[in-house]
Write an enzyme that holds these catalytic residues in place. Structure first.
Site, mmCIF file in Angstrom:
data_model
loop_
_atom_site.group_PDB
_atom_site.id
_atom_site.type_symbol
_atom_site.label_atom_id
_atom_site.label_comp_id
_atom_site.label_asym_id
_atom_site.label_seq_id
_atom_site.Cartn_x
_atom_site.Cartn_y
_atom_site.Cartn_z
ATOM 1 N N CYS A 77 43.126 39.270 85.479
ATOM 2 C CA CYS A 77 42.936 40.556 84.819
ATOM 3 C C CYS A 77 42.143 41.517 85.716
ATOM 4 O O CYS A 77 42.677 42.008 86.704
ATOM 5 C CB CYS A 77 42.315 40.360 83.446
ATOM 6 N N HIS A 166 44.314 36.585 80.865
ATOM 7 C CA HIS A 166 43.193 35.637 80.880
ATOM 8 C C HIS A 166 43.684 34.228 80.552
ATOM 9 O O HIS A 166 43.841 33.893 79.379
ATOM 10 C CB HIS A 166 42.141 36.042 79.849
ATOM 11 N N GLU A 168 41.862 31.610 81.130
ATOM 12 C CA GLU A 168 40.655 30.812 80.940
ATOM 13 C C GLU A 168 40.235 30.703 79.478
ATOM 14 O O GLU A 168 39.387 29.881 79.151
ATOM 15 C CB GLU A 168 39.502 31.395 81.776
#
Length: 192
Positions: A77, A166, A168
């Site tokens: 991002c 994202h 994560e």
């Protein structure tokens, strides 16, 4: 050794994903800490703030030098925005990933969404788009590994893996594993 640029953004979330892959990452805030890592995660956050902090901590030139020298990078991002060669607005990016980016193009925080993507060489991936950028164009040598709504969202250029979203925060570190096993391996330093 893999590091996470720990100036702002999703540092803890990337640390957890890398730990899930069996890696204990090092936090990077200085040029000396940057020199000690073989690969680096550039987390999502706020790209203008990240670039200002990179300049404040005198990391711009060391980052560009290490990345141009072949250091493996996973940029998510805002991390991908700061690597771009062209950005719609904001601070001047590092210019090491030949992409054109429009910041926040998928909308505001309220417009955030998750989607399943088919990523070449990886498989099905759950992606969280939070104030995500759109990669409007890619340059020569940039391979598109996945698209969403007609735009690239996963790109690879040498040892750089850039994501518009994202990975994560979705609970499955499959793209972190790909980074460690495929991208970091291209540097000759080995993955996890």
């Amino acid at each position: 050794m893999v590091g996470i640029l720990a100036l702002q953004g999703d540092v803890a979330e990337h640390r957890r994903a890398l730990r899930d892959c069996g890696i204990e990452p090092r936090e990077v805030r200085t040029a000396a800490e940057l020199e000690a890592v073989d690969g680096l995660v550039l987390p999502g956050g706020e790209s203008t703030t990240l670039l200002k902090l990179i300049d404040r901590y005198e990391l711009r030139d060391p980052l560009v030098k290490r990345i141009q020298g072949g250091m493996a990078v996973l940029a998510t991002c805002a991390g991908a925005i700061i690597l771009a060669t062209r950005v719609s607005d904001g601070e001047t990016p590092l210019g090491v990933l030949d992409i054109t980016v429009t910041r926040n193009a998928y909308g505001t925080q309220r417009d955030s969404f998750e989607a399943d993507l088919d990523v070449a060489g990886v498989g099905r991936v759950r992606a969280a788009f939070i104030r995500a950028p759109v990669f409007e164009a890619t340059g020569e040598g940039v391979e598109v590994l996945a698209t969403w709504d007609g735009h690239p969202v996963v790109v690879r250029s040498g040892a750089i893996l850039g994501l518009a979203f994202h990975p994560e925060i979705t609970g499955t570190p499959v793209l972190h594993r790909y980074f460690l096993d495929s991208v970091l391996d291209t540097t000759g330093r080995g993955g996890a």
